[in-house]
Write a protein that holds these residues in place. Structure first.
Motif, short mmCIF file in Angstrom:
data_model
loop_
_atom_site.label_atom_id
_atom_site.label_comp_id
_atom_site.label_asym_id
_atom_site.label_seq_id
_atom_site.Cartn_x
_atom_site.Cartn_y
_atom_site.Cartn_z
N PHE A 39 0.88 9.71 18.21
CA PHE A 39 -0.56 9.50 18.08
C PHE A 39 -1.24 10.80 17.66
CE2 PHE A 39 -0.91 5.26 19.22
CZ PHE A 39 -0.25 4.97 20.40
N SER A 70 -4.83 12.93 17.41
CA SER A 70 -6.17 13.06 17.95
C SER A 70 -6.93 14.10 17.13
CB SER A 70 -6.14 13.46 19.43
OG SER A 70 -5.32 14.59 19.65
N TYR A 109 -10.43 16.80 17.22
CA TYR A 109 -11.34 17.54 18.10
C TYR A 109 -12.41 18.22 17.26
CZ TYR A 109 -7.46 16.69 21.19
OH TYR A 109 -6.48 16.07 21.90
N ARG A 134 -15.13 21.34 17.49
CA ARG A 134 -15.52 22.51 18.25
C ARG A 134 -16.80 23.08 17.64
NH1 ARG A 134 -14.96 28.04 18.92
NH2 ARG A 134 -14.91 28.65 21.11
N THR A 177 -18.86 26.45 22.08
CA THR A 177 -18.61 25.40 23.07
C THR A 177 -17.12 25.07 23.14
OG1 THR A 177 -18.83 23.54 21.55
CG2 THR A 177 -20.86 24.41 22.54
N ALA A 178 -16.74 24.37 24.19
CA ALA A 178 -15.36 23.92 24.32
C ALA A 178 -15.09 22.78 23.34
CB ALA A 178 -15.11 23.44 25.75
N PRO A 179 -13.84 22.60 22.94
CA PRO A 179 -13.51 21.47 22.06
C PRO A 179 -13.87 20.14 22.72
CG PRO A 179 -11.70 23.05 22.16
CD PRO A 179 -12.67 23.45 23.23
N LEU A 235 -13.06 15.86 22.32
CA LEU A 235 -12.24 14.82 21.70
C LEU A 235 -13.13 13.87 20.90
CD1 LEU A 235 -9.42 13.43 21.46
CD2 LEU A 235 -10.08 12.10 23.49
N TYR A 249 -8.89 9.52 19.31
CA TYR A 249 -7.57 9.53 19.95
C TYR A 249 -6.76 8.33 19.46
CZ TYR A 249 -9.36 6.00 23.24
OH TYR A 249 -9.90 4.88 23.80
N ASP A 250 -5.48 8.37 19.68
CA ASP A 250 -4.58 7.29 19.26
C ASP A 250 -4.83 6.90 17.80
OD1 ASP A 250 -4.41 5.45 22.44
OD2 ASP A 250 -3.82 7.47 21.86
N TYR A 269 -10.31 19.92 14.30
CA TYR A 269 -8.87 20.13 14.44
C TYR A 269 -8.16 18.80 14.66
CZ TYR A 269 -10.10 25.01 15.38
OH TYR A 269 -10.60 26.29 15.30
N TRP A 305 1.69 15.33 19.16
CA TRP A 305 2.92 15.82 19.78
C TRP A 305 4.00 15.91 18.71
CZ3 TRP A 305 3.92 18.16 24.16
CH2 TRP A 305 5.24 18.28 24.58
N MET A 354 2.84 20.28 21.74
CA MET A 354 1.63 19.75 21.11
C MET A 354 1.30 20.70 19.97
SD MET A 354 -0.76 17.42 21.23
CE MET A 354 -0.73 16.72 22.88
N PHE A 375 -1.35 21.77 16.74
CA PHE A 375 -2.69 21.65 16.17
C PHE A 375 -2.63 22.01 14.69
CE2 PHE A 375 -5.86 20.99 19.45
CZ PHE A 375 -5.21 21.33 20.63
N GLY A 386 -4.63 23.89 11.53
CA GLY A 386 -5.29 25.18 11.50
C GLY A 386 -6.81 25.11 11.60
#
Lengths: 120, 110
Positions: free
Chosen positions: B33, B35, B37, B39, B43-45, B47, B50-51, B88, B92, B99, B101, B103
């Motif tokens: 799967f 996902s 993100y 950013r 701030t924090a990333p 989601l 997903y899937d 991003y 997996w 995991m 990511f 770039g």
């Protein structure tokens, strides 16, 4: 509210150690894998390590294998990242992140991040 | 060098539609799967997808995801200035047991 709160960041000399902690609330902690993800200033996201919901399975990025150890305590809803033999290139903001299920799934909750600076 | 390849930057005018691609291989995107993100600066990333193509609650339907073979795509319709951020992809990798990511792609809304 589902929340993750990191702590433990700071300034450490090269070769030193630091332990990051992440306290979780608002969800059934033991049901979800948990990861640490870092971001070097000006660079992209880099996954660091993951621990399964039971704590029995862990995986690491090659860049930290043998130096970092991820663990969790489901009785306290916490996960930790023990970082040893730190290098300048480990300087980053470290995020705690909750997976949607097992470790192959996306990360739907992130902490605010804690800054680690490795410098003499 | 990231395992997943994204274009470094993309830009478009407000109201337009933009796509961000993520290229990988059989050990990651093709069989796991994906996902996405967002950013935002400082701030924090967060989601977004997903899937491969599902949106968490609270994410507008302007954001959509798709996957075909070893590539995945994030599409953002009706661009807003508030969409300016780094995006991003991640998945997996079965061979690496990591995991991975992409770039990251910096979106500029002109």
């Amino acid at each position: 509210d589902v929340q993750l709160l990191e702590s433990g960041g700071g300034l450490v000399q090269p070769g030193g150690s630091l332990r990051l902690s992440c306290e979780a609330s608002g969800f059934m902690f033991s049901s979800y894998a948990m990861s640490w993800v870092r971001q070097v200033p000006g660079k992209g996201l880099e996954w660091v390590a993951v621990v399964s919901g039971t704590g029995l399975t862990t995986y690491y990025a090659d860049s930290v294998k043998g130096r970092f150890t991820i663990s969790r305590d489901n009785s306290r809803n916490t996960q930790d990242l023990q970082m040893n033999s730190l290098r300048a290139e480990d300087t980053a903001v470290y995020y705690c992140a909750k997976h949607r299920g097992g470790y192959v799934y996306g990360m739907d909750v992130w902490g605010q991040g804690t800054t680690v600076t490795v410098s003499s | 060098q990231s395992v997943l390849t994204q274009s470094p930057s993309v830009s478009a005018a407000p109201g337009r539609r933009v796509t961000i691609s993520c290229s990988g291989g059989s050990s990651n995107i093709e069989n796991n799967f994906v996902s996405w993100y967002q950013r935002l600066p400082g701030t924090a990333p967060q989601l977004l997808i997903y899937d491969n193509n599902r949106r968490p609650s609270g994410i507008p339907d302007r954001f959509s995801g798709s996957k075909s073979g070893t590539s995945a795509t994030l599409a953002i319709a009706g661009l807003q200035t508030g969409d300016e951020a780094d995006y991003y992809c991640a998945t997996w990798d079965t061979t690496l047991s990591e995991m991975v990511f992409g770039g990251g792609t910096k979106l500029t809304v002109l």
